[in-house]
Design an enzyme around this catalytic site. Sequence first.
Site, short mmCIF file in Angstrom:
data_model
loop_
_atom_site.label_atom_id
_atom_site.label_comp_id
_atom_site.label_asym_id
_atom_site.label_seq_id
_atom_site.Cartn_x
_atom_site.Cartn_y
_atom_site.Cartn_z
N ARG A 1 -5.36 -10.49 23.58
CA ARG A 1 -4.28 -9.52 23.79
C ARG A 1 -3.12 -10.19 24.53
NH1 ARG A 1 -5.44 -6.51 27.36
NH2 ARG A 1 -7.60 -7.03 27.83
N TYR B 1 -4.73 -10.34 16.10
CA TYR B 1 -5.87 -10.24 17.03
C TYR B 1 -6.27 -8.77 17.27
CZ TYR B 1 -8.69 -10.02 21.12
OH TYR B 1 -9.72 -9.70 21.99
N GLY B 2 -7.56 -8.53 17.38
CA GLY B 2 -8.14 -7.19 17.53
C GLY B 2 -7.33 -6.21 18.36
N LYS C 1 -7.20 -0.20 21.38
CA LYS C 1 -6.48 -0.13 22.66
C LYS C 1 -5.19 0.69 22.54
CE LYS C 1 -9.50 -2.85 24.49
NZ LYS C 1 -10.50 -2.30 25.38
N HIS D 1 -11.22 3.43 29.76
CA HIS D 1 -11.77 2.14 29.33
C HIS D 1 -13.20 2.05 29.87
CE1 HIS D 1 -11.16 -2.53 29.32
NE2 HIS D 1 -11.67 -2.11 28.19
N SER E 1 -11.90 -5.91 30.93
CA SER E 1 -12.31 -6.61 29.71
C SER E 1 -13.18 -7.82 30.04
CB SER E 1 -11.07 -7.10 28.97
OG SER E 1 -10.17 -6.04 28.80
N ALA E 2 -14.20 -8.03 29.20
CA ALA E 2 -15.09 -9.19 29.32
C ALA E 2 -15.81 -9.26 30.68
CB ALA E 2 -14.33 -10.49 29.03
N CYS E 3 -16.21 -8.08 31.21
CA CYS E 3 -16.98 -8.05 32.46
C CYS E 3 -18.36 -7.44 32.21
CB CYS E 3 -16.25 -7.24 33.52
SG CYS E 3 -14.88 -8.14 34.24
N THR F 1 -20.39 -4.37 27.26
CA THR F 1 -21.25 -4.33 26.08
C THR F 1 -22.70 -4.57 26.49
OG1 THR F 1 -19.39 -5.10 24.78
CG2 THR F 1 -21.56 -5.27 23.74
N ASP G 1 -16.95 0.62 25.13
CA ASP G 1 -15.60 0.20 25.54
C ASP G 1 -14.67 1.36 25.88
OD1 ASP G 1 -13.76 -1.95 25.99
OD2 ASP G 1 -12.74 -1.43 24.13
N ASN H 1 -12.90 -16.17 23.97
CA ASN H 1 -12.71 -14.76 23.62
C ASN H 1 -13.10 -14.52 22.15
OD1 ASN H 1 -11.96 -12.05 24.16
ND2 ASN H 1 -9.93 -12.38 23.26
N ARG I 1 -15.26 -13.15 19.06
CA ARG I 1 -15.75 -11.77 18.99
C ARG I 1 -16.66 -11.53 17.80
NH1 ARG I 1 -13.59 -7.93 22.92
NH2 ARG I 1 -12.16 -9.16 24.14
N ARG J 1 -15.17 -7.84 38.83
CA ARG J 1 -15.72 -9.16 39.11
C ARG J 1 -15.18 -9.59 40.46
NH1 ARG J 1 -17.35 -13.09 35.05
NH2 ARG J 1 -17.28 -11.76 33.23
N PHE K 1 -27.47 -8.39 34.32
CA PHE K 1 -28.01 -8.06 32.99
C PHE K 1 -29.10 -6.98 33.08
CE2 PHE K 1 -26.31 -12.41 32.76
CZ PHE K 1 -25.28 -12.15 31.87
N ASN L 1 -29.73 -4.86 36.17
CA ASN L 1 -28.78 -3.83 36.63
C ASN L 1 -29.40 -2.42 36.54
OD1 ASN L 1 -26.92 -5.79 37.18
ND2 ASN L 1 -25.92 -5.65 35.18
C1 OXD Z 1 -10.68 -5.72 25.65
C2 OXD Z 1 -11.51 -5.41 24.46
O1 OXD Z 1 -9.90 -6.67 25.61
O2 OXD Z 1 -12.32 -4.48 24.56
O3 OXD Z 1 -10.80 -5.00 26.64
O4 OXD Z 1 -11.36 -6.04 23.41
MN MN Z 2 -12.12 -3.34 26.40
#
Ligand code: OXD
Ligand code: MN
Length: 615
Positions: A105, A233-234, A242, A262, A284-286, A289, A313, A400, A402, A433, A526, A529
């Site tokens: 992004r 890009y996504g 988003k 989010h 994002s990326a924390c 998923t 997400d 990043n 995916r 984080r 993981f 948690n």
């Molecule tokens: C992000 C995503 O960047 O979910 O937050 O792709």
């Molecule tokens: Mn996201």
Amino acid sequence: MAIPRTCIDRAWLRNLLFVRLVARLVSFPAKIDKTMKTSLASLQEWVDQVASHTRAAQVHWCTGDDAENRQLVAQMLESGDLLELNQETHPNCYLHRSDPEDVARVEHLTFVCTPNRDEAGPNNNWMDPKEARALMDGLFAGCMADRTMYVIPYCMGPINSPLSRLGVEITDSPYVVANMRLMTRMGTPALRRIEEEGYFVKGLHSTGELDPDRRYIMHFPTELSIMSFGSGYGGNALLGKKCHALRIASYQARTEGWLAEHMLIVGIENPQGETRYIAGAFPSACGKTNLAMLIPPEAYREAGWKVWTVGDDICWLHPGDDGRLYAVNPEAGFFGVAPGTSQDTNPNALAMLNRDAIFTNVAVTDDNQPWWEGLDDRRPVKDWQGRDFDPKRGAAAHPNSRFTVPISRCPSFSNEAENPKGVPIDAIIFGGRRASLVPLVMEARDWNHGVLMGATMASETTAAATGKVGVVRRDPMAMKPFCGYNFADYWAHWLSFGQRMDRLPKVFQVNWFRRDDDGGFLWPGFTENMRVLEWILKRCKGETEARETPVGRVPAADDINLDGLDEVPDMETLLAVSKDGWTREIADIEKYLEEFSGRLPETLREELEKSRKAL
Ligand code: OXD
Ligand code: MN
């Protein structure tokens, strides 16, 4: 002498631009198919007008059916947009390699174009809507002269739910069509609902020339419209995600009295068969998923605990008549970060990635299977750019990179994800984080304090957006890149639920990422948690005590179940609340909130003052 790659790219780009310019000059306006494709006149008019402005070579209305998808895939295999992966180990899986300059992004090129700047707030880049439209109209003029224009009707949320919202994305990218098919309820059923309601978000997208200097992601919340140019890009191009489900929807949600967040949504079933739902906001990326599809530790599984995935997400929270908040996942698929996903960290994800998935910017093994760092100890042969893998050039898969896959492929998929009423939420968790300071888990004093916790959370930046990685920044409710209006008004909207509803979720802050003096993680994370989630649910049911601190309530060290852990974590440090550290943090928060002075809700100031005094 070898010609440097950038020279080839530039020459190639120049040729491409020249060919496109000639095509524009000699092409006649698109041969627009005048047959009505929809009974909704406003939609037909918009599509015709875009086709004429972009001079689209042809227009295709997406039905979302299998035959259409097969044809698109065949076409992309021929054009090289997709590459076939090993069809024996990964049936119906494909690889897309994006332009190396188009892998995340672009927050600095993302704008919220409200009629006045204050409405967008200091948290957004703002452009005057007229200026933005003129800029984008210029970029879109003739941009599809040699391309097919796809019209994608889609529904965010279960197709029969009153909580869902509709959209139409117009794009010239077949890769976007294929991904939107996995990520949303797309095609004819969505079109029928749009025709019934007559109301939808308009998203216009073109990959343009993928030129970073001609790349903008524009949002017009008052007009419920999006224009995105120059990226495939996504997060920049799959406009349902988003752009619609967060930026536009958050704005829409304020006027309609709900929240677009989010957040992941997860159901925890206890040994008695009772399932309670938690929504969690993480940047994002924390690990959203991973948390959304967590498999409980062995001792929990044996006792009968189960975890159900509703979403990973985005979460739309609607007030129910019973005073509770109900959550729906507007998406129908995952667009997950591949690196770090493994049999140890997320076995459910691995199980769903062996068929019907699109991989973007991962590496491949010698037998053409997708591969990324952290997956296993095989050695890839090609990196994410298709070059022979050379560790000197860095990671084989882009950090990043995916996967896109339907949510229904997930072994822990919850049927409740299709419930038109949504699922009732017992707890909201905010996580970031943070290498130090923030305890493993901390409960807010009440709703208002919970809103302060969310509004002031901070996290280290990740590869999901371009820019420096690892810098701590404030990321309120993990919405810094996604809130479609002024954060101060957004927090006021959050606070207003405290006055309107009497069975609101309890709010918690978590931090899986606290480190020791040597830089090692203090908490195993993981699957483990689950132990923290259990404590959270016990608190929701009033089944355990908590220790009051000036900044929230924490468990006693032995209140978190550690049975079966090989190494006992240092719980004292993980749950410590440092007086000096928090005094500095509060001073920093005060400075941050000053950016919003004039509009900042007084309640937030009061909550912060309570913590400061208590310290
Ligand atoms: C992000 C995503 O960047 O979910 O937050 O792709
Ligand atoms: Mn996201």
